[in-house]
Enzyme design. Sequence first.
Site, PDB file in Angstrom:
ATOM      1  N   ASP A  55      -1.708 -11.053  -1.117  1.00 16.76           N
ATOM      2  CA  ASP A  55      -1.911 -11.600   0.220  1.00 16.76           C
ATOM      3  C   ASP A  55      -0.677 -11.255   1.048  1.00 16.76           C
ATOM      4  O   ASP A  55       0.408 -11.806   0.826  1.00 16.76           O
ATOM      5  CB  ASP A  55      -2.105 -13.121   0.143  1.00 16.76           C
ATOM      6  CG  ASP A  55      -2.342 -13.736   1.517  1.00 16.76           C
ATOM      7  OD1 ASP A  55      -2.197 -13.023   2.540  1.00 16.76           O
ATOM      8  OD2 ASP A  55      -2.674 -14.943   1.560  1.00 16.76           O
ATOM      9  N   ASN A  80      -2.107  -0.340   6.877  1.00 16.12           N
ATOM     10  CA  ASN A  80      -3.395  -0.436   7.565  1.00 16.12           C
ATOM     11  C   ASN A  80      -3.982  -1.844   7.588  1.00 16.12           C
ATOM     12  O   ASN A  80      -4.761  -2.171   8.481  1.00 16.12           O
ATOM     13  CB  ASN A  80      -4.361   0.547   6.865  1.00 16.12           C
ATOM     14  CG  ASN A  80      -5.791   0.302   7.231  1.00 16.12           C
ATOM     15  OD1 ASN A  80      -6.237   0.712   8.294  1.00 16.12           O
ATOM     16  ND2 ASN A  80      -6.528  -0.388   6.365  1.00 16.12           N
ATOM     17  N   TYR A 145      -3.880 -10.884  18.543  1.00 12.66           N
ATOM     18  CA  TYR A 145      -4.176  -9.559  17.972  1.00 12.66           C
ATOM     19  C   TYR A 145      -3.589  -8.449  18.850  1.00 12.66           C
ATOM     20  O   TYR A 145      -2.900  -7.552  18.358  1.00 12.66           O
ATOM     21  CB  TYR A 145      -5.691  -9.391  17.850  1.00 12.66           C
ATOM     22  CG  TYR A 145      -6.111  -8.067  17.256  1.00 12.66           C
ATOM     23  CD1 TYR A 145      -5.877  -7.786  15.921  1.00 12.66           C
ATOM     24  CD2 TYR A 145      -6.756  -7.100  18.030  1.00 12.66           C
ATOM     25  CE1 TYR A 145      -6.276  -6.572  15.365  1.00 12.66           C
ATOM     26  CE2 TYR A 145      -7.162  -5.886  17.487  1.00 12.66           C
ATOM     27  CZ  TYR A 145      -6.912  -5.637  16.152  1.00 12.66           C
ATOM     28  OH  TYR A 145      -7.294  -4.434  15.606  1.00 12.66           O
ATOM     29  N   LYS A 149      -0.680  -5.683  17.816  1.00  9.54           N
ATOM     30  CA  LYS A 149      -0.901  -4.234  17.848  1.00  9.54           C
ATOM     31  C   LYS A 149       0.061  -3.557  18.828  1.00  9.54           C
ATOM     32  O   LYS A 149       0.421  -2.391  18.635  1.00  9.54           O
ATOM     33  CB  LYS A 149      -2.363  -3.938  18.181  1.00  9.54           C
ATOM     34  CG  LYS A 149      -3.323  -4.385  17.086  1.00  9.54           C
ATOM     35  CD  LYS A 149      -3.078  -3.637  15.786  1.00  9.54           C
ATOM     36  CE  LYS A 149      -3.888  -4.148  14.621  1.00  9.54           C
ATOM     37  NZ  LYS A 149      -3.725  -3.362  13.403  1.00  9.54           N
TER      38      LYS A 149
HETATM   39  N1  LIG Z   1     -12.484  -1.990  13.323  1.00  8.33           N
HETATM   40  C1  LIG Z   1     -11.936  -1.675  14.512  1.00  8.33           C
HETATM   41  O1  LIG Z   1     -12.621  -1.558  15.542  1.00  8.33           O
HETATM   42  C2  LIG Z   1     -10.466  -1.455  14.601  1.00  8.33           C
HETATM   43  C3  LIG Z   1      -9.606  -1.753  13.568  1.00  8.33           C
HETATM   44  N2  LIG Z   1      -8.264  -1.554  13.718  1.00  8.33           N
HETATM   45  C4  LIG Z   1      -7.335  -1.864  12.648  1.00  8.33           C
HETATM   46  O2  LIG Z   1      -7.703  -1.190  11.467  1.00  8.33           O
HETATM   47  C5  LIG Z   1      -7.135  -1.865  10.347  1.00  8.33           C
HETATM   48  C6  LIG Z   1      -8.190  -1.982   9.264  1.00  8.33           C
HETATM   49  O3  LIG Z   1      -9.222  -2.846   9.750  1.00  8.33           O
HETATM   50  P1  LIG Z   1     -10.769  -2.560   9.516  1.00  8.33           P
HETATM   51  O4  LIG Z   1     -10.955  -1.569   8.449  1.00  8.33           O
HETATM   52  O5  LIG Z   1     -11.380  -2.333  10.824  1.00  8.33           O
HETATM   53  O6  LIG Z   1     -11.236  -4.007   9.077  1.00  8.33           O
HETATM   54  P2  LIG Z   1     -11.720  -4.593   7.672  1.00  8.33           P
HETATM   55  O7  LIG Z   1     -11.899  -6.048   7.890  1.00  8.33           O
HETATM   56  O8  LIG Z   1     -12.876  -3.812   7.170  1.00  8.33           O
HETATM   57  O9  LIG Z   1     -10.478  -4.334   6.704  1.00  8.33           O
HETATM   58  C7  LIG Z   1      -9.299  -5.095   6.815  1.00  8.33           C
HETATM   59  C8  LIG Z   1      -8.495  -4.892   5.563  1.00  8.33           C
HETATM   60  O10 LIG Z   1      -7.273  -5.632   5.685  1.00  8.33           O
HETATM   61  C9  LIG Z   1      -7.110  -6.418   4.513  1.00  8.33           C
HETATM   62  N3  LIG Z   1      -6.410  -7.665   4.776  1.00  8.33           N
HETATM   63  C10 LIG Z   1      -6.704  -8.581   5.713  1.00  8.33           C
HETATM   64  N4  LIG Z   1      -5.905  -9.652   5.574  1.00  8.33           N
HETATM   65  C11 LIG Z   1      -5.092  -9.382   4.523  1.00  8.33           C
HETATM   66  C12 LIG Z   1      -4.066 -10.106   3.870  1.00  8.33           C
HETATM   67  N5  LIG Z   1      -3.721 -11.355   4.243  1.00  8.33           N
HETATM   68  N6  LIG Z   1      -3.441  -9.538   2.823  1.00  8.33           N
HETATM   69  C13 LIG Z   1      -3.799  -8.306   2.400  1.00  8.33           C
HETATM   70  N7  LIG Z   1      -4.756  -7.571   2.976  1.00  8.33           N
HETATM   71  C14 LIG Z   1      -5.406  -8.115   4.022  1.00  8.33           C
HETATM   72  C15 LIG Z   1      -8.525  -6.708   4.039  1.00  8.33           C
HETATM   73  O11 LIG Z   1      -8.543  -6.976   2.655  1.00  8.33           O
HETATM   74  P3  LIG Z   1      -8.811  -8.404   1.971  1.00  8.33           P
HETATM   75  O12 LIG Z   1      -9.686  -9.209   2.870  1.00  8.33           O
HETATM   76  O13 LIG Z   1      -9.447  -8.039   0.657  1.00  8.33           O
HETATM   77  O14 LIG Z   1      -7.454  -8.971   1.797  1.00  8.33           O
HETATM   78  C16 LIG Z   1      -9.208  -5.392   4.327  1.00  8.33           C
HETATM   79  O15 LIG Z   1      -9.016  -4.500   3.264  1.00  8.33           O
HETATM   80  C17 LIG Z   1      -6.633  -3.210  10.872  1.00  8.33           C
HETATM   81  O16 LIG Z   1      -5.235  -3.147  11.028  1.00  8.33           O
HETATM   82  C18 LIG Z   1      -7.319  -3.320  12.232  1.00  8.33           C
HETATM   83  O17 LIG Z   1      -6.568  -4.101  13.125  1.00  8.33           O
HETATM   84  C19 LIG Z   1      -7.740  -1.011  14.860  1.00  8.33           C
HETATM   85  C20 LIG Z   1      -8.559  -0.701  15.906  1.00  8.33           C
HETATM   86  C21 LIG Z   1      -9.968  -0.886  15.855  1.00  8.33           C
HETATM   87  N1  LIG Z   2      -9.260  -1.239  19.392  1.00 14.30           N
HETATM   88  C1  LIG Z   2      -9.892  -2.486  19.255  1.00 14.30           C
HETATM   89  C2  LIG Z   2     -11.312  -2.341  19.494  1.00 14.30           C
HETATM   90  O1  LIG Z   2     -11.734  -1.595  20.286  1.00 14.30           O
HETATM   91  C3  LIG Z   2      -9.576  -3.204  17.995  1.00 14.30           C
HETATM   92  O2  LIG Z   2      -8.432  -3.105  17.551  1.00 14.30           O
HETATM   93  O3  LIG Z   2     -10.415  -3.927  17.447  1.00 14.30           O
END
Ligand SMILES: NC(=O)C1=CN([C@@H]2O[C@H](COP(=O)(O)OP(=O)(O)OC[C@H]3O[C@@H](n4cnc5c(N)ncnc54)[C@H](OP(=O)(O)O)[C@@H]3O)[C@@H](O)[C@H]2O)C=CC1
Ligand SMILES: N[C@@H](C=O)C(=O)O
Length: 268
Positions: A55, A80, A145, A149
């Site tokens: 975590d 990520n 958020y 970012k």
């Molecule tokens: N989807 C979108 O539109 C966008 C996403 N992003 C960024 O992309 C990145 C990935 O997100 P995305 O794939 O979309 O979302 P998901 O929710 O699919 O993935 C998020 C990941 O982060 C992990 N995570 C969350 N909280 C924790 C924690 N406390 N400790 C360890 N791991 C953690 C989750 O794993 P678990 O829950 O198993 O811990 C999961 O693997 C993020 O930083 C998000 O802000 C940026 C712009 C747009």
């Molecule tokens: N870029 C945002 C969505 O458009 C996000 O980080 O979720």
Amino acid sequence: MVTGASSGIGTALARRLAGQGYDLLLVARRADRLAALATELRETYRVGVDVRPVDLADRTARDALATELAGRDIAVLCANAGFSSCGHLRDHDPAQLAREVEVNVVAVHQLATAVLPGMLARDRGGILVTGSTAGEQPVPMAATYGATKAFLNSFSQALHEELRGTGVRCTLLAPGPVRTELYDVAGVPGIRKHRWLRWLTPDQVAAAGLAGLAANRREVVPGVVAKAQAWSGRHLPRWLLFPAMRRSVLPLLVPGGRRPEPRDGVLS
Ligand SMILES: NC(=O)C1=CN([C@@H]2O[C@H](COP(=O)(O)OP(=O)(O)OC[C@H]3O[C@@H](n4cnc5c(N)ncnc54)[C@H](OP(=O)(O)O)[C@@H]3O)[C@@H](O)[C@H]2O)C=CC1
Ligand SMILES: N[C@@H](C=O)C(=O)O
């Protein structure tokens, strides 16, 4: 090493890196998902895969991970993992908002600074930071958020510049809308049915990010909507941008599919 490997963009990054022959260290909380992905990658690509169910909001666990990383030869760090709270700041548990800052900001900063000395000593390595177009502007209804970012977008681009002339690189990956579980976690799953947001797949975003890192680009903003978001976030005056957001995206950031209340100053 990929954080947030249990889902979405992180899973896609892990698959692509395994496809390039990298051994992997996968981090997230959900151990079952990490184990399943590790098995898939070992069998498909014949690479070594370790998992660390951590975590990243937990300082003690994070410290242990950072100490481990500092002692290992990490070729690529994909910082990520992240999540978003959506809705009014006043409606959120302050402790959960603090966890958002810990995961999205403190963990990325700590892991990047842990791997950097080793990378510089070896004069090779790459750090790919998943920021967001949300970091290019204040984001009402996702205030924490957007601010997290903004930190990442700033930090990673500054580090990119500092690393000029070394064999180490840092690239900002700033996606717009990507079809992942992020919106389930944020309580706004319905936003994904809005096709005008031109949702990218996690794999499209991962491919763009890794190509950008390989090319030593300062930033990668994948897709036309993300480019429009980044441009408007950077250049539009807030008096123009916020009313436009009120009419388009802010109502989609209300958790639970609630309609905005008529007297909601942010949304009406
Ligand atoms: N989807 C979108 O539109 C966008 C996403 N992003 C960024 O992309 C990145 C990935 O997100 P995305 O794939 O979309 O979302 P998901 O929710 O699919 O993935 C998020 C990941 O982060 C992990 N995570 C969350 N909280 C924790 C924690 N406390 N400790 C360890 N791991 C953690 C989750 O794993 P678990 O829950 O198993 O811990 C999961 O693997 C993020 O930083 C998000 O802000 C940026 C712009 C747009
Ligand atoms: N870029 C945002 C969505 O458009 C996000 O980080 O979720």
